[in-house]
Design an enzyme around this catalytic site. Structure first.
Site, PDB file in Angstrom:
ATOM      1  N   GLY A  11       0.810  -1.215   0.000  1.00 20.21           N
ATOM      2  CA  GLY A  11       0.000   0.000   0.000  1.00 20.21           C
ATOM      3  C   GLY A  11       0.843   1.264   0.000  1.00 20.21           C
ATOM      4  O   GLY A  11       2.070   1.221  -0.152  1.00 20.21           O
ATOM      5  N   TYR A 142     -14.260   4.647   9.623  1.00 22.05           N
ATOM      6  CA  TYR A 142     -12.787   4.677   9.713  1.00 22.05           C
ATOM      7  C   TYR A 142     -12.356   5.168  11.090  1.00 22.05           C
ATOM      8  O   TYR A 142     -11.520   4.557  11.763  1.00 22.05           O
ATOM      9  CB  TYR A 142     -12.277   5.604   8.608  1.00 22.05           C
ATOM     10  N   ILE A 172      -1.062  11.707   4.384  1.00 20.75           N
ATOM     11  CA  ILE A 172       0.331  11.441   4.011  1.00 20.75           C
ATOM     12  C   ILE A 172       0.529  11.680   2.522  1.00 20.75           C
ATOM     13  O   ILE A 172      -0.195  11.112   1.693  1.00 20.75           O
ATOM     14  CB  ILE A 172       0.742  10.016   4.417  1.00 20.75           C
TER      15      ILE A 172
HETATM   16  N1  SER Z   1      -5.385   9.746   5.030  1.00 24.40           N
HETATM   17  C1  SER Z   1      -6.497   9.206   5.773  1.00 24.40           C
HETATM   18  C2  SER Z   1      -7.756   9.395   5.047  1.00 24.40           C
HETATM   19  O1  SER Z   1      -7.909  10.436   4.435  1.00 24.40           O
HETATM   20  C3  SER Z   1      -6.593   9.848   7.117  1.00 24.40           C
HETATM   21  O2  SER Z   1      -5.775   9.203   8.028  1.00 24.40           O
HETATM   22  O3  SER Z   1      -8.613   8.590   5.131  1.00 24.40           O
END
Ligand code: SER
Length: 315
Positions: A11, A142, A172
């Site tokens: 990933g 999430y 990120i």
């Molecule tokens: N990058 C992730 C998302 O946007 C957040 O931790 O789901």
């Protein structure tokens, strides 16, 4: 010497973490658990790789025993927007992968790293300089799996002595493997469009601030928290970490310093906008700085320059 298994090694994070971990601990000491293609170039030649479905505890246990693994990096994840479209999948992967890793870790005496996220906060959390210890009432699948992950990791540490550690990653930004279905993905996609000379259609409104981090710092965070002297750690699951906070207009302006022609139009994605609005504008990461020396290297301008350099080479 550590013996590491990365679950979810193909990933966005895993594909780069595997390279970095192998450079530190030696290729043979880092086993890449793969499940879903695409596989990075040279994936099967670079070091040991084994099929590991994060939802199959037997498979994880077999690989851990075969290689005498002592540290598991659990990176299997369904990102926020995808999980809202398929809550069952988000729940199964978010919770199932961690529970499997924790149970194998308990049996085989491994340490476990699992990322939490800015998604572990919600609409009732203080938005600016969000403290380390504060309200965590997320309203996304999430986010709920991330809060559960933080709590269950503490439980396994206290009840069974499993060395669990974690950071709350912001968005990120990286240039090797694309993120898949996150709310912060726009901050990666805009660079691809800018470097190709194409117009970027932004799914979030101007003024939507979120924390972000460049991949080299994200890798440092994961490795340094696992290497940290445990006697200095007051928190463990999970540390606020951030490197920058910006909105789409600030990011576009940073890119235009190097690619002045970048055009941005806004076509708001209501799902992503609602998720982004429920997350902090900026985190306070002072506990990570104090307890284990967290110090990111890349700010907005330095990250922007390096992303453009890397993508020009790649594209
Ligand atoms: N990058 C992730 C998302 O946007 C957040 O931790 O789901």
């Amino acid at each position: 010497m550590k013996k590491i298994l990365i679950v979810g090694s193909t990933g966005q994070i895993g594909s780069e973490l595997s390279v970095r971990l192998r450079s530190i601990y030696g290729s043979d000491n880092v086993v890449c658990g793969y499940y879903l293609p695409p596989f990075p170039n040279g994936f099967f030649e670079a070091g040991p790789a084994e099929e590991v479905n994060a939802l199959n505890i037997e498979q994880i246990a077999q690989v851990v025993k075969k290689y005498k693994i002592d540290t598991i990096y659990n990176l299997a994840a369904i990102l926020s927007a995808t999980a809202e479209k398929n809550p069952k999948l988000g729940w199964d992967v978010g919770v199932g992968s961690l529970m499997n890793c924790l149970d194998v870790a308990k049996e085989c005496k491994c340490a476990v790293f699992t990322p939490s996220s800015i998604g572990a906060f919600g609409p009732s959390t203080p938005k600016d300089k969000t403290p380390q210890d504060t309200v965590q009432r997320p309203n996304t699948v999430y986010g709920i799996t991330k809060v559960l992950g933080e709590l269950v990791s503490v439980y396994y540490a206290e009840r069974y002595g499993v060395d669990t550690r974690s950071v709350r990653y912001p968005g990120i930004i990286s240039n090797m493997t694309l993120p898949g279905g996150g709310t912060t993905d726009y901050a990666v996609e805009i660079f691809y469009k800018a470097v190709k000379g194409e117009k970027f259609t932004c799914p979030l409104k101007p003024g939507t601030f979120m924390d972000m981090m460049y991949m080299p710092d994200a890798l440092d965070a994961a490795i340094n928290i696992m290497e940290a002297d445990s006697s200095g750690l007051i928190h463990r699951n999970s540390f606020n970490v951030t490197a920058m906070s910006f909105d789409p207009e600030m990011l576009a302006a940073a890119i235009r310093k190097y690619i002045p022609g970048l055009e941005v139009e806004y076509e708001i994605d209501p799902l992503k906008q609602a998720i982004a609005d429920s997350w902090p504008n900026s985190l306070d990461d002072s506990c990570a700085r104090e307890e284990w020396g967290w110090a990111p290297e890349y700010d907005l301008d330095k990250m922007t320059q390096d992303m453009i350099r890397a993508l020009k080479q790649k594209l």
